[in-house]
Design an enzyme around this catalytic site. Structure first.
Site, PDB file in Angstrom:
ATOM      1  N   SER A   1       0.621  -1.157   0.122  1.00 20.50           N
ATOM      2  CA  SER A   1      -0.197   0.075  -0.137  1.00 20.50           C
ATOM      3  C   SER A   1       0.909   1.136   0.021  1.00 20.50           C
ATOM      4  O   SER A   1       2.142   1.296  -0.008  1.00 20.50           O
ATOM      5  CB  SER A   1      -0.877  -0.151   1.324  1.00 20.50           C
ATOM      6  OG  SER A   1       0.006   0.211   2.441  1.00 20.50           O
ATOM      7  N   LYS A   2       0.177   2.247  -0.043  1.00 21.72           N
ATOM      8  CA  LYS A   2       1.119   3.516   0.061  1.00 21.72           C
ATOM      9  C   LYS A   2       1.991   3.651   1.188  1.00 21.72           C
ATOM     10  O   LYS A   2       3.001   4.477   0.976  1.00 21.72           O
ATOM     11  CB  LYS A   2      -0.032   4.745   0.381  1.00 21.72           C
ATOM     12  CG  LYS A   2      -0.617   5.501  -0.800  1.00 21.72           C
ATOM     13  CD  LYS A   2      -0.194   6.896  -1.036  1.00 21.72           C
ATOM     14  CE  LYS A   2      -0.444   7.195  -2.597  1.00 21.72           C
ATOM     15  NZ  LYS A   2       0.356   7.067  -3.724  1.00 21.72           N
ATOM     16  N   ARG A   3       1.895   3.189   2.329  1.00 19.48           N
ATOM     17  CA  ARG A   3       2.810   2.866   3.365  1.00 19.48           C
ATOM     18  C   ARG A   3       4.148   2.742   2.988  1.00 19.48           C
ATOM     19  O   ARG A   3       5.066   2.771   3.416  1.00 19.48           O
ATOM     20  CB  ARG A   3       2.268   2.114   4.358  1.00 19.48           C
ATOM     21  CG  ARG A   3       1.198   2.755   5.308  1.00 19.48           C
ATOM     22  CD  ARG A   3       0.980   1.866   6.558  1.00 19.48           C
ATOM     23  NE  ARG A   3       0.486   0.429   5.994  1.00 19.48           N
ATOM     24  CZ  ARG A   3       1.238  -0.612   6.197  1.00 19.48           C
ATOM     25  NH1 ARG A   3       2.384  -0.745   6.697  1.00 19.48           N
ATOM     26  NH2 ARG A   3       0.719  -1.880   5.898  1.00 19.48           N
TER      27      ARG A   3
END
Ligand code: GLU
Length: 480
Positions: free
Chosen positions: A253-255
């Protein structure tokens, strides 16, 4: 044999991320390997979250990666339109036909009713499926609800024996047990299709032969197979490719940094490196060669070499591919992409040819263009600030630095070769060599103890700039 037709079907509700790009790539490679067609279909029936801007961004990213499509919204084809929002009449007609054939029915349950039914079933430890209330409505009851003006969706009737077996091209047999799904909505009360209905309708209408997509779609696949059956059609072959996880083993994910293709583009990664890296996310060719061109990937790509277990997205490895590509394809080819990352003082100080040389030197060891600003420090034209180790190195070498000022000042032919000769000669004369010779000089000229070949740096920096830096280092070294 039927011509292979595969599709990539992004929803323009976000940017093209690494997972989507890998799905597109596997479809593209498969199509090219099989001499088939690669179709781009835009799944934009979520009107609130879809946007034309995001759609063009996805198209641009795919083009940048080199994954051109044979049919798609911008170029048409025999099976268009290729944007689902332009195909709504088709879904409506399909749903009406299913209702007329008794394979689907109008459902008048409101969201609140559905929520409380779900809650009741949860309390009774039953699976949270629709209980079939509206399937049992008589014609009169339907008419009454319509007359009341109640919103109406269309639900697909899941046959009583709903066990389905799928011969997945990667996973082998996958069994979906009976009762796993309840009657599901195919048309929403706003008149738009659900993803499953639109996807299956289109895959059928577009004569898609193979559906290659992420494993997270497995539970959709069982519904789509049932829709195919209801349409009296043979479903396509399915290949569910493994999830991509971050280094912490959670879903990417973006993380996990910048998993959007556009971000990598902006950060100066060569498209070839992204492609090569993505190809290896779950797939591997026989042998141990890792650097493969798009052409070689097409030649070697086989679905049976895609592993069913999750792959890990590792930016360090991507960076390795990136630096290999910049190096092997020749840094000059990327100069225009790299220049925006050069600090202004460097761009002002050197002619283009010199900038190209600098970039070539940096490219020997450059994971991504966003690192240029840091790595370019030795070539900055100003006087470097001396701190820490560099300051110490300079302080202990006053004699060497003074002598180098004289020797370099006399140098007429300012080239890496003659500068290298002079430095060696200085060392012999003063009886210093190795680190004791190079470290103080490097520290004085660049402000750091590490960096590219010192003679090359000095050559590019130019006589004035080098002498100025050494003079300043000497002056600084006087004040402890
Ligand atoms: N629009 C769907 C998605 O972006 C496509 C899934 C599929 O390939 O069927 O996840």
């Amino acid at each position: 044999m039927k011509e292979v037709r595969v599709r990539f079907a992004p929803s323009p509700t976000g940017h093209l991320h690494v997972g989507g790009a890998r799905t597109a790539l596997f479809n593209w490679l498969f199509a090219r390997h099989e001499g088939g067609r690669f179709i781009l279909r835009i799944e934009d029936t979520d009107v609130e979250r879809s946007s034309g801007e995001l759609e063009s961004g996805i198209l641009d990213d795919l083009m940048w990666l080199g994954l051109a499509w044979d049919e798609g919204p911008d170029r048409g084809g025999a099976f268009g339109p290729y944007r689902q929002s332009e195909r709504v009449a088709l879904y409506r007609a399909g749903a009406e036909r299913l209702v007329a054939e008794g394979r689907a029915y109008p459902c008048f349950c409101t969201d609140e009713e559905l929520e409380s039914k779900k809650e009741e079933r949860r309390r009774a430890n039953l699976p949270p499926q629709y209980d079939g209330t509206c399937r049992r409505l008589s014609g009169d009851e339907r008419a009454r609800r319509r007359a009341e003006g109640r919103a109406e969706s269309v639900r697909f009737i899941v046959p009583p024996d709903s066990e389905r077996r799928l011969d997945d091209l990667l996973r082998g047999e996958v069994v979906f047990p009976s009762g796993m799904v309840g009657d599901f909505v195919i048309m929403r009360s706003n008149g738009l299709p659900t993803y499953n209905f639109a996807a299956a309708t289109d895959d059928a209408a577009m004569e898609i032969t193979h559906v290659i997509r992420g494993e997270e779609h497995l539970s959709n696949t069982v519904r789509q197979i049932m829709i195919y059956e209801a349409l009296g059609l043979e479903p396509p072959r399915f290949a569910h490719i493994p999830l991509i996880l971050g280094l912490d083993r959670s879903k990417l994910s973006k993380r996990h940094g910048a998993p959007n293709v556009g971000d990598f583009h902006a950060r100066g990664y060569p498209a070839e490196a992204i492609i090569n890296y993505l190809a290896f996310l779950g797939w591997s060719p026989p042998g141990d060669r890792e650097m493969l061109s798009l052409g070689e990937l097409v030649e070697k790509f086989r679905l049976d070499r895609v592993s069913p277990s999750p792959s890990i997205f590792d930016e360090v490895k991507l960076n390795w591919f990136s630096s290999q590509y910049v190096k092997s394809l020749g840094a000059r080819r990327y100069l225009d992409d790299a220049l925006p990352h050069f600090p202004q003082d460097v761009k002002d100080a050197y002619p283009r040819e010199r900038l190209a040389e600098i970039f070539e030197i940096l490219a020997e060891n450059l994971p991504s263009f966003s690192r240029i600003e840091e790595e370019i420090a030795p070539f900055r034209p100003g006087i470097p600030a001396l701190a820490g180790d560099a300051r110490e190195a300079v302080a202990g070498a006053r004699e060497l630095l003074s002598a180098s000022l004289v020797s370099l000042g006399e140098c007429e032919e300012w080239s890496a070769a003659s500068l290298g000769g002079r430095i060696k000669e200085l060392g012999t004369r003063l009886g210093v060599k190795g680190k004791a010779l190079y470290m103080p000089l490097r520290a004085a000229v660049t402000g750091s103890l590490h960096g590219p070949d010192l003679s090359r740096v000095m050559e590019i920096r130019g006589k004035e700039s080098v002498l100025r830096a050494i003079r300043s280092a000497l002056a600084g070294a006087e004040t402890p």
